[in-house]
Design a protein around this motif. Structure first.
Motif, PDB file in Angstrom:
ATOM      1  N   ILE A 168       0.865  -1.184   0.000  1.00  0.00           N
ATOM      2  CA  ILE A 168       0.000   0.000   0.000  1.00  0.00           C
ATOM      3  C   ILE A 168       0.899   1.231   0.000  1.00  0.00           C
ATOM      4  CG2 ILE A 168      -1.761   1.309   1.259  1.00  0.00           C
ATOM      5  CD1 ILE A 168      -2.536  -1.222   2.716  1.00  0.00           C
ATOM      6  N   LYS A 170       1.155   5.498  -2.147  1.00  0.00           N
ATOM      7  CA  LYS A 170       0.433   6.475  -2.974  1.00  0.00           C
ATOM      8  C   LYS A 170       0.193   6.019  -4.418  1.00  0.00           C
ATOM      9  CE  LYS A 170       1.342  11.033  -1.194  1.00  0.00           C
ATOM     10  NZ  LYS A 170       1.646  10.894   0.186  1.00  0.00           N
ATOM     11  N   TYR A 173      -2.252   0.086  -5.307  1.00  0.00           N
ATOM     12  CA  TYR A 173      -3.542  -0.268  -4.739  1.00  0.00           C
ATOM     13  C   TYR A 173      -3.859  -1.658  -5.274  1.00  0.00           C
ATOM     14  CZ  TYR A 173      -8.112   0.911  -2.819  1.00  0.00           C
ATOM     15  OH  TYR A 173      -9.239   0.942  -2.050  1.00  0.00           O
ATOM     16  N   GLU A 328      -3.966   3.924 -14.302  1.00  0.00           N
ATOM     17  CA  GLU A 328      -3.901   4.853 -13.164  1.00  0.00           C
ATOM     18  C   GLU A 328      -2.686   5.786 -13.219  1.00  0.00           C
ATOM     19  OE1 GLU A 328      -5.375   2.070 -12.868  1.00  0.00           O
ATOM     20  OE2 GLU A 328      -6.980   2.192 -11.374  1.00  0.00           O
ATOM     21  N   ASP A 339      -2.727  10.796  -5.375  1.00  0.00           N
ATOM     22  CA  ASP A 339      -2.813   9.567  -4.576  1.00  0.00           C
ATOM     23  C   ASP A 339      -3.771   8.603  -5.275  1.00  0.00           C
ATOM     24  OD1 ASP A 339      -3.610   7.605  -2.612  1.00  0.00           O
ATOM     25  OD2 ASP A 339      -2.743   8.926  -1.089  1.00  0.00           O
ATOM     26  N   ARG A 341      -5.522   6.247  -4.233  1.00  0.00           N
ATOM     27  CA  ARG A 341      -6.789   5.954  -3.543  1.00  0.00           C
ATOM     28  C   ARG A 341      -7.902   6.893  -3.973  1.00  0.00           C
ATOM     29  NH1 ARG A 341      -5.679   6.455   2.569  1.00  0.00           N
ATOM     30  NH2 ARG A 341      -4.458   8.179   1.756  1.00  0.00           N
ATOM     31  N   TRP A 344     -10.818   5.860  -6.088  1.00  0.00           N
ATOM     32  CA  TRP A 344     -11.902   5.076  -5.475  1.00  0.00           C
ATOM     33  C   TRP A 344     -12.765   5.923  -4.556  1.00  0.00           C
ATOM     34  CZ3 TRP A 344     -12.491   0.179  -7.302  1.00  0.00           C
ATOM     35  CH2 TRP A 344     -11.423  -0.299  -8.062  1.00  0.00           C
ATOM     36  N   SER A 345     -12.426   7.210  -4.422  1.00  0.00           N
ATOM     37  CA  SER A 345     -13.147   8.083  -3.496  1.00  0.00           C
ATOM     38  C   SER A 345     -14.583   8.303  -3.963  1.00  0.00           C
ATOM     39  CB  SER A 345     -12.418   9.426  -3.413  1.00  0.00           C
ATOM     40  OG  SER A 345     -13.221  10.350  -2.731  1.00  0.00           O
ATOM     41  N   ARG A 398      -5.900  -3.870   5.247  1.00  0.00           N
ATOM     42  CA  ARG A 398      -6.951  -3.414   4.336  1.00  0.00           C
ATOM     43  C   ARG A 398      -8.322  -3.903   4.779  1.00  0.00           C
ATOM     44  NH1 ARG A 398      -4.308  -5.198  -0.090  1.00  0.00           N
ATOM     45  NH2 ARG A 398      -2.957  -3.444  -0.536  1.00  0.00           N
ATOM     46  N   ASP A 403      -9.956   2.053   3.218  1.00  0.00           N
ATOM     47  CA  ASP A 403      -9.187   3.128   2.592  1.00  0.00           C
ATOM     48  C   ASP A 403      -8.622   4.136   3.584  1.00  0.00           C
ATOM     49  OD1 ASP A 403      -9.291   2.135   0.130  1.00  0.00           O
ATOM     50  OD2 ASP A 403     -10.959   3.371  -0.575  1.00  0.00           O
ATOM     51  N   GLU A 406      -2.797   5.071   4.527  1.00  0.00           N
ATOM     52  CA  GLU A 406      -2.061   5.628   3.393  1.00  0.00           C
ATOM     53  C   GLU A 406      -0.868   4.761   3.040  1.00  0.00           C
ATOM     54  OE1 GLU A 406      -1.424   9.840   2.487  1.00  0.00           O
ATOM     55  OE2 GLU A 406       0.698   9.266   2.485  1.00  0.00           O
ATOM     56  N   SER A 432      -7.327   9.620   6.335  1.00  0.00           N
ATOM     57  CA  SER A 432      -8.500   9.600   5.480  1.00  0.00           C
ATOM     58  C   SER A 432      -8.355  10.694   4.442  1.00  0.00           C
ATOM     59  CB  SER A 432      -9.753   9.838   6.330  1.00  0.00           C
ATOM     60  OG  SER A 432     -10.807  10.224   5.482  1.00  0.00           O
TER      61      SER A 432
END
Ligand code: PHE
Length: 462
Positions: A168, A170, A173, A328, A339, A341, A344-345, A398, A403, A406, A432
């Protein structure tokens, strides 16, 4: 795109993975699969996907990601990028194929591509297994055989979600997206190699020439990156020229015209380079890298399609190429998304920023403070640190925190001088993208991670 594939007991970059593949070599089976063996495998794929067995290692967090279908939202940056790349390929030549279900058979993901059972990428530490016969696809190449078999056009394009057990941070994923492309020619209707080559060259001449600076020190083929037995060298060279010209055109267009991620960045002339690579399903093979703000960024893996892939598609007489691209990393560069992640926000401040068809610079929203917690433990007596894989911890973290993590880093490892027991310590950064995490909340996550470490791996927490 530098995707890390954890390999054996260590985490390695795709580059190292290629090195390892070079060293180990690929002794793909020489047995030729005929068309008649296809239906059996495909049925195996449809049945029994939900049975579990000792190979099952998919977690519920990952299971949930398979339902998100980010590419079905045309305003998502990954869809915007996909649509732009698709638009560079003539529609009458390339069928856009959709494979919404990431659950595929081991045959599709590995065997149909000459990836033998001893290959590192097939290990449980690298791949999510539904059961011994089914996996979450680790690459879009899983659909090459059916794509070369099924479409009325000589080319195809796929964009889809793929899954790899990974570290995991930046840029990594466990779920990400790839694009796959393929193009074939048939010698039918041509009476000689010369005519086939002329046909391929005619198609190559139709591709617009890119203005970018291209560094290509690679040879058409050599012992370390060989042409296939039985393939005429001029055919191999003609396919390669078509492949390279196609990908150069795509990259040139994208970077020259829409590189908006950081509008203040100095505009340097775009440079790309070709380097040799190894894939079990192409030969010769290459990677294309692009020089972007001081770094060589790996974009495409590609090559001349192995004849056995065409055999399995039921068209042994065809020749052609295939490429794969990680979406990505390229989207992070083009949109300036810091980032991975964030893709997926579900935060409206992310989701509502983008417009279909438009590459716009990401507007950051405030970053919330993070909190470090360390997890130190003694491994069960007799266990060596190499037997506890980083990815085992990644999945536990995970599962507990989804999520809200970081990064996870191994910060200490030692053997007690007297008892000879081994100790590991990992540092986890909880953060977060959407709010400030409260201490109580982190304590709950921490307890749940500690519990899982005890119950799943029998460690003694320190
Ligand atoms: N599937 C390969 C990967 O994920 C990329 C690739 C696709 C290479 C097609 C060659 C041809 O790394």
């Amino acid at each position: 795109m530098r995707i890390n594939w954890s390999c054996g007991r260590q985490l390695v970059s795709a580059q190292d993975w290629i090195q390892i593949r070079r060293v180990r070599g690929f002794h793909a089976s020489t047995r030729q699969l005929t068309n008649s063996s296809l239906p059996r495998h495909q049925e195996a794929n449809k049945e029994n996907r939900s049975n579990t067995d000792e190979w099952t290692n998919i977690t519920s967090t990952i299971e949930r990601l398979t339902d998100r279908k980010l590419l079905s939202n045309p305003a998502h940056p990954l869809s915007i990028l996909t649509d732009i790349i698709f638009s560079k390929f003539p529609e009458q030549e390339y069928t856009r194929a959709n494979f919404p279900n990431p659950r595929v058979s081991v045959y599709e993901n590995f065997e149909s591509l000459n990836i033998t059972s001893d290959h590192v990428s097939r290990s449980k530490t690298d791949t999510y297994y539904l059961n011994k016969d089914h996996v979450l696809r680790t690459h879009t190449s899983a659909h090459q055989v059916e794509s070369f078999r099924d479409h009325p056009t000589p080319g195809f394009l796929i964009a889809a979600d793929v899954y790899r057990r990974d570290e995991i941070d930046k840029t990594h994923y466990p779920a990400f997206h790839q694009m796959e492309g393929g193009r074939w020619w048939s010698p039918q209707g041509t009476s000689s190699v010369k005519e086939l080559v002329a046909k391929i060259n005619q198609d190559t001449a139709k591709i617009p020439v890119s203005e970018i600076k291209i560094i290509d020190d690679t040879l058409p083929f050599h012992d370390g990156n060989p042409k296939q037995h039985g393939q005429h060298q001029e055919v191999c060279i003609a396919i390669t020229n078509h492949l390279k010209r196609t990908l150069e055109m795509v990259v040139g267009d994208i970077f020259e015209n829409i590189a908006l991620g950081d509008p203040s960045a100095p505009k340097e002339p775009l440079q790309i380079r070709w380097i040799d690579a190894t894939f079990p399903f192409t030969s010769p093979s290459w990677e294309m890298e692009v020089y972007w703000q001081g770094d060589w960024l790996e974009l495409f893996g590609c090559g001349v399609t192995q004849q056995r892939v065409f055999d399995r598609a039921g068209y042994p007489e065809r020749v052609g190429w295939a490429f794969g691209l990680g979406l990505e990393r390229l989207a992070m560069v083009l949109f300036g998304i810091p980032d991975i992640r964030l893709f997926w926000s579900e935060d409206p401040r992310f989701v509502e920023q983008f417009t279909p068809g438009v590459v716009s610079a990401f507007k950051p929203f405030s970053k919330y403070p993070g909190t470090y917690r360390d997890f130190a433990f003694w491994l069960k007596e007799g266990t060596i640190p190499e037997e506890f894989h980083d990815n085992d911890l990644m999945d536990i973290v995970r599962e507990a925190a989804v999520d809200l993590v970081e990064s996870v880093k191994l910060i200490d490892k030692f053997t007690h001088p007297h008892t000879k027991r081994n100790s590991l310590c990992y540092r986890v950064l909880f953060q977060s993208m959407e709010r400030t995490l409260q201490n109580d909340e982190i304590n709950v996550l921490q307890d749940s991670i500690r519990d899982s470490l005890k119950t799943k791996f029998g460690v003694e927490l320190r």
